[in-house]
Design an enzyme around this catalytic site. Structure first.
Site, PDB file in Angstrom:
ATOM      1  CG  HIS A 372       1.399-114.735 -57.043  1.00 41.69           C
ATOM      2  ND1 HIS A 372       2.340-114.317 -56.411  1.00 41.69           N
ATOM      3  CD2 HIS A 372       0.379-114.917 -56.088  1.00 41.69           C
ATOM      4  CE1 HIS A 372       2.184-114.193 -55.234  1.00 41.69           C
ATOM      5  NE2 HIS A 372       1.128-114.464 -55.028  1.00 41.69           N
ATOM      6  CB  THR A 671      11.093-114.293 -54.365  1.00 47.25           C
ATOM      7  OG1 THR A 671      10.800-115.762 -54.738  1.00 47.25           O
ATOM      8  CG2 THR A 671       9.769-113.431 -54.502  1.00 47.25           C
ATOM      9  CE  LYS A 675      13.840-116.997 -51.883  1.00 50.27           C
ATOM     10  NZ  LYS A 675      13.075-118.243 -52.623  1.00 50.27           N
TER      11      LYS A 675
END
Length: 842
Positions: A372, A671, A675
């Site tokens: 990540h 992320t 959204k």
């Protein structure tokens, strides 16, 4: 496995625990108010009402949950185990109501009782089980796994206090204890009967078995008990309900009676205190040796508990350890659970006496690893002496893994000694370290990045040597977010409009949002879209007023930057833009008439001094701007404290502009950008992380792009970057920096923000000054575009319509097919009587 047969007495089954009618739900609510809370309406408070409703809703999940466990136990399908140090779940109630399909019915039942569902939802304490994108991704993934009907466990830690509760005092972040469990957690069930023991410290001993074979046993210094707490994870309108299993640390002997009798009252409970410290708080500050020890112990604790639990389940299903990899696919969510590679080897080799080569084959076929980060400092490594003191047996196993691995490297890259040093699981360049990302790479069959650019940069840079060793291991799975929480629950107004326009299929098949595209040309539809956005902004303005005392206008542009505070995410670049606008207005150099509200939110790590100073700068600029009567109708600056999932559910639907301004090549994915996009916000961003794929999907004309690319960043740094030169030649930038360094935003104190100014002028590792003018120019384009409300609405609709790729359902489908090799297992809902009458009791 213990089996016995029983002859159950006659039972009268009522439907109050499963009924989803209005009357059935009302009866269940009162039942739990009386028999769970021990209250009656005259003395009950909102907290009691929330608890009663939560237990009533949990009852509706249990029939699905037990049906799922019963089928999975009987058929033993291959199961996903998602190991993550964080699960940022958000409140359970609203999400469960959506996934059970009973939100409107419960709302009506509660209303008939005389209560407001929204008020009850606000009573829920948000689980303090994560910090940022890593934990929220894990939560989205387990939602999608259940919705896709894939058998799965989420495994993590039941943090008693979470990371911290953020308040702002005099502009500074203050960390307070996050007491999220103070009123209990109605969604979880303790499973004390499945507790396991975890060893720590001590030494190892060699011994021979009856056949003269050499083995190793671990003699620990201490042993800690891990107790599981299970929460149901309900799939959207399916029976499948998976399990989130979180571990709490307890002392194996919580109370020493002999010490108590000798008058040593503190000593009598010392083991309990030290053992429970393991799961007290998320990410203890690891700047001290004690902090490093606790963090390593914490990570090993939950990994060992989880693997022991999987082995127990495997045996309970009647199978032997040699088939473990056929029945479990374990995903390592970043490097935090990487010690699982060595722990599974220990369990197979030491506990089950399996030959090394066979155990290693099972291990590497079981694990896959998600990276990540592109920041080398975020790839965990542990000092060798510390690691040996806490996990002596695992260090021996890692030495053996490393020796065999490096032998393979020697054969493949003959004579390349420098490559051996770079690939080794042990960093020998100075103080010796165990490299956890290397252990994850060697012990996994697949390594994936989380955005197309990120995956390519892993191959080219961070994990380049591993890619050259095993190119077949590397793949990409772009992250996604669940539309159930981030649209259906968070944005009911937009959900209603979309479903009325194109049907409800998009909720589990997000690409169906593309059917909205033709409606972007419908003026009536655009008007409805804009009305919904404004209503959401009214809600967000009310939240801002409650939390900060600042009044903002829903008719201003809501320009939002909410995420973990970090230099590479460049929140301070957005601050430079605010000061630029302020300076233009005050100097009379701008006819700027577009009101903007700048909304920030996010936490800085307690030991990250520069990030905490960035929060202070945001608030200091806000104090000046918000109280200057010359500009306060045009500019407002808000820092929303303790930003979390609950606040995100209000912020994302209310945003006009999404700021995704990290330095290119630093953000793995992001992320939050997804959204925002699916809720109709437009993005200003760099070519970084998932921004690139979002821009590809929504098309360049609907994305505000600025800044240097990752390759240009590399070239700038390689050529000898001198940020002060930019400061000297750019008059507007110089004026902005000078306002900060002369103390204008700090009441004349020139020292407060000196570290930020010095860092920008003399180092600027994240190229704020290099990207400044491009960012300012792009923001001017944003303002011009927003002035045309019709154009902005059309772009907003297209951003949402083209965001279908960014569902976590798509991510999970790719993991399932390409990495885990698992399939859906549809579950049949079983009547309570059938479940009750099952004779096989395990």
């Amino acid at each position: 496995m213990l089996e016995r047969r029983i002859n159950p007495p006659p039972v009268i089954f009522e439907d109050d625990r499963t009924s989803v009618t209005t009357e059935g739900l009302k009866r269940a609510f009162y039942d739990h108010l009386f028999y769970t809370q021990g209250k009656f309406p005259e003395i009950a408070g909102l907290g009691d009402y929330y608890q009663a409703l939560a237990h009533a809703v949990r009852d509706r999940t249990l029939q699905r949950w037990i049906s799922s466990v019963a089928d999975h136990t009987a058929t033993a399908p291959k199961t996903v185990a998602y190991l993550s140090a964080e699960f940022l779940m958000g409140p359970h109630m609203g999400n469960n109501l959506i996934n059970l399909g009973i939100y409107d019915t419960v709302k009506k039942a509660v209303q008939e009782i005389g209560l407001d569902l929204n008020e009850l939802l606000r009573q829920e304490e948000e689980p303090g089980l994560g910090n940022g994108g890593l934990g929220r991704l894990a939560a989205c993934f387990i939602d999608s796994l259940a919705t896709a009907e894939i058998p799965a466990f989420g495994y993590g830690i039941r943090y008693e206090y979470g990371i911290f509760y953020q308040t702002i005092m005099d502009g500074w972040q203050v960390e307070n204890t996050d007491k999220w469990l103070r009123h209990g957690n109605p969604w979880e069930i303790q499973r004390a009967e499945w507790a396991v023991e975890v060893k720590l410290g001590g030494h190892t001993e060699q011994y021979q078995d009856d056949l003269g074979r050499l083995h190793v046993r671990w003699a620990p210094e201490k042993t800690v008990a891990g107790v599981p707490f299970d929460s149901p994870i309900v799939g959207y309108k399916v029976t499948t309900t998976n399990t989130l299993r979180l571990w709490r640390a307890e002392a194996t002997e919580a109370f020493d009676f002999s010490q108590f009798n000798r008058g040593d009252y503190l000593g009598a409970v010392n083991k309990k205190v030290t053992s429970e410290n393991l799961t007290k708080a998320l990410y203890p500050n690891d700047e001290t040796v004690q902090g490093k020890e606790l963090r390593l112990e914490q990570q090993y604790f939950f990994v060992s508990c989880s693997l022991q639990d999987m082995v127990r389940i495997h045996k309970a299903r009647g199978m032997e350890p040699d088939t473990f990899d056929q029945k479990f696919a374990i995903q390592l969510n970043d490097t935090h659970p990487a010690i699982a590679v060595a722990e599974l080897m220990r369990l197979l080799v030491d506990d089950h006496l399996m030959p090394w080569d066979q155990a290693w084959g099972i291990t590497t076929r079981t694990f896959s690893y998600t990276n990540h980060t592109l920041l080398p400092e975020a790839l965990e490594r542990w000092p060798l002496d510390l690691f040996k003191r806490i996990l002596p047996r695992h260090l021996e196993i890692i030495y053996e893994i490393n020796a065999r691995f490096l032998n393979d490297v020697r054969i493949k890259f003959l004579g390349d000694d420098s490559r051996l040093a770079r690939l080794s699981l042990i960093d020998e360049s100075g103080e010796r370290y165990v490299r956890m990302a290397h252990l994850a790479c060697v012990g996994s069959h697949t390594i994936n990045g989380v955005a197309e650019l990120h995956s390519e940069l892993l191959k080219q840079d961070v994990l380049k040597d591993f890619y050259e060793m095993w190119p077949e291991k590397f793949t990409n799975v772009t992250n996604g977010v669940t539309p159930r929480r981030w649209m259906v629950l968070s944005n009911p107004r937009l959900t209603k409009l979309v479903s009325e326009t194109i049907g409800e299929g998009w909720i589990t098949d997000l690409p169906q949002l593309s059917k909205l595209e033709p409606h972007a040309e419908d003026s009536a539809f655009r008007d409805s879209w804009r009305a919904i956005k404004r209503a959401n902004k009214v809600d967000l303005a009310a939240l801002i007023l409650r939390r900060t005392g600042v009044t903002v206008s829903p008719d201003s542009m809501f320009d939002v930057l909410v995420k973990r505070i970090h230099e590479y995410k460049r929140q301070h670049l957005a601050v430079l833009h605010i000061i630029t606008l302020y300076h233009r207005l005050k100097s009379g150099r701008s006819a700027y008439t577009l009101p903007r509200t700048f909304i920030f939110g996010g936490k800085a790590a307690p030991g990250y001094t520069m990030a905490k100073l960035m929060i202070k700068l945001i608030n200091a600029v806000g104090d000046v701007v918000n109280n200057d009567r010359d500009v306060h109708d045009l500019l407002k600056v808000v820092f929303l404290p303790n930003f979390n999932v609950t606040y995100g559910q209000c912020v994302y639907p209310g945003a006009d502009l999404s700021e995704q301004i990290s330095l290119a090549g630093k953000e793995a994915s992001g992320t939050g950008n997804m959204k925002f996009a699916m809720n109709g916000a437009l993005t200003i961003g760099t070519m970084d992380g998932a921004n690139i794929e979002i821009r590809d999907q929504v098309k360049p004309e609907n994305f505000f792009l600025f800044g240097h690319t990752a390759s240009e960043v590399h070239d700038i740094k390689a050529s000898g970057y001198r940020p002060r030169d930019i400061y000297e030649v750019n008059a507007e930038l110089r004026a902005v920096i000078d306002l900060i360094q002369t103390g204008f935003f700090s009441r004349g104190d020139t020292e407060v923000f000196k570290p930020i100014v010095d860092n920008l002028l003399d180092h600027d590792p994240y190229l704020l000054l290099a990207d400044y003018q491009s960012y300012i120019d792009c923001q001017d384009v944003v303002s011009d575009t927003y002035r045309d409300g019709d154009t902005w609405a059309r772009m907003s609709i297209l951003n949402s319509a083209r965001s279908g790729k960014f569902s976590s359902d798509r991510s999970i489908a790719e993991y399932a097919k390409n990495i885990w090799k698992v399939e859906a297992v549809p579950i049949t809902l079983k009547p309570e009587k059938e479940l009750y009458m099952r004779n096989g009791i395990r």
